[in-house]
Design a protein around this motif. Structure first.
Motif, short mmCIF file in Angstrom:
data_model
loop_
_atom_site.label_atom_id
_atom_site.label_comp_id
_atom_site.label_asym_id
_atom_site.label_seq_id
_atom_site.Cartn_x
_atom_site.Cartn_y
_atom_site.Cartn_z
N VAL A 16 0.79 -1.06 0.08
CA VAL A 16 0.03 0.05 0.11
C VAL A 16 0.86 1.39 0.01
O VAL A 16 1.63 1.42 0.74
CB VAL A 16 -0.77 0.01 0.97
CG1 VAL A 16 -1.49 1.20 1.34
CG2 VAL A 16 -1.83 -1.24 1.32
N ALA A 17 0.51 2.39 -0.82
CA ALA A 17 1.22 3.47 -0.97
C ALA A 17 0.49 4.39 0.08
O ALA A 17 -0.85 4.21 -0.03
CB ALA A 17 1.51 4.07 -2.28
N TYR A 18 1.03 5.46 0.53
CA TYR A 18 0.52 6.31 1.29
C TYR A 18 1.05 7.90 1.04
O TYR A 18 2.21 7.91 0.77
CB TYR A 18 0.61 6.14 3.04
CG TYR A 18 1.71 6.10 3.42
CD1 TYR A 18 2.18 7.17 3.97
CD2 TYR A 18 2.23 4.74 3.55
CE1 TYR A 18 3.49 7.01 4.63
CE2 TYR A 18 3.75 4.56 4.12
CZ TYR A 18 4.29 5.97 4.73
OH TYR A 18 5.28 5.59 5.33
N ASP A 19 0.45 8.82 1.16
CA ASP A 19 0.87 10.22 1.11
C ASP A 19 0.00 11.07 2.13
O ASP A 19 -1.30 11.14 1.68
CB ASP A 19 0.89 10.63 -0.40
CG ASP A 19 1.26 11.92 -0.47
OD1 ASP A 19 1.77 12.75 0.43
OD2 ASP A 19 1.29 12.53 -1.68
N THR A 20 0.32 11.70 3.04
CA THR A 20 -0.42 12.36 3.88
C THR A 20 0.22 13.44 4.63
O THR A 20 1.44 13.43 4.88
CB THR A 20 -1.30 11.39 5.16
OG1 THR A 20 -1.92 11.97 6.03
CG2 THR A 20 0.06 10.89 5.94
N THR A 21 -0.66 14.40 5.17
CA THR A 21 0.00 15.60 5.77
C THR A 21 -0.83 15.89 7.09
O THR A 21 -2.00 15.89 7.07
CB THR A 21 -0.14 16.96 4.88
OG1 THR A 21 0.47 16.74 3.78
CG2 THR A 21 0.60 18.26 5.66
N PHE A 22 -0.19 16.19 8.31
CA PHE A 22 -0.56 16.54 9.27
C PHE A 22 -0.37 17.86 9.77
O PHE A 22 0.95 18.21 9.65
CB PHE A 22 -0.02 15.61 10.49
CG PHE A 22 -0.18 14.02 10.52
CD1 PHE A 22 -1.50 13.60 10.88
CD2 PHE A 22 0.63 13.33 9.66
CE1 PHE A 22 -1.92 12.16 10.60
CE2 PHE A 22 0.16 12.03 9.47
CZ PHE A 22 -0.84 11.48 10.06
N LEU A 23 -1.35 18.57 10.33
CA LEU A 23 -1.11 20.09 10.75
C LEU A 23 -0.80 19.69 12.44
O LEU A 23 -1.84 19.29 13.02
CB LEU A 23 -2.34 20.95 10.58
CG LEU A 23 -2.27 22.01 11.19
CD1 LEU A 23 -1.25 23.08 10.96
CD2 LEU A 23 -3.52 22.98 11.09
N ILE A 24 0.07 20.29 12.80
CA ILE A 24 0.58 20.20 14.20
C ILE A 24 0.69 21.33 14.96
O ILE A 24 1.41 22.46 14.52
CB ILE A 24 1.84 19.22 14.43
CG1 ILE A 24 1.81 17.90 13.78
CG2 ILE A 24 2.29 19.27 16.02
CD1 ILE A 24 3.25 17.36 13.78
N ASN A 25 -0.25 21.70 15.69
CA ASN A 25 -0.32 23.15 16.55
C ASN A 25 0.38 22.74 17.95
O ASN A 25 0.15 21.82 18.61
CB ASN A 25 -1.80 23.41 16.78
CG ASN A 25 -2.49 23.93 15.42
OD1 ASN A 25 -1.88 24.61 14.79
ND2 ASN A 25 -3.68 23.35 15.33
#
Length: 52
Positions: A16-25
């Motif tokens: 499985v390929a993945y591409d994700t972005t998290f916003l960290i405050n």
């Protein structure tokens, strides 16, 4: 996604390929502000017996 679940149900490892972005405050006591953390890559999912 459906092919992935089918492969796992049949007991086969699935790539499985993945591409994700998290916003960290960050809280103020750690300096405040925010950053974006982007992750991309691939992984192999291996079914465990009795888990489905």
């Amino acid at each position: 996604m459906e092919d992935t679940l089918l492969g796992l149900r049949e007991g086969r490892p699935v790539h499985v390929a993945y591409d994700t972005t998290f916003l960290i405050n960050w809280p103020q006591h750690l300096g405040g502000g925010s950053i974006n953390l982007s992750l991309e890559g691939a992984m192999v999912l291996i079914p465990e017996l009795g888990s489905l």
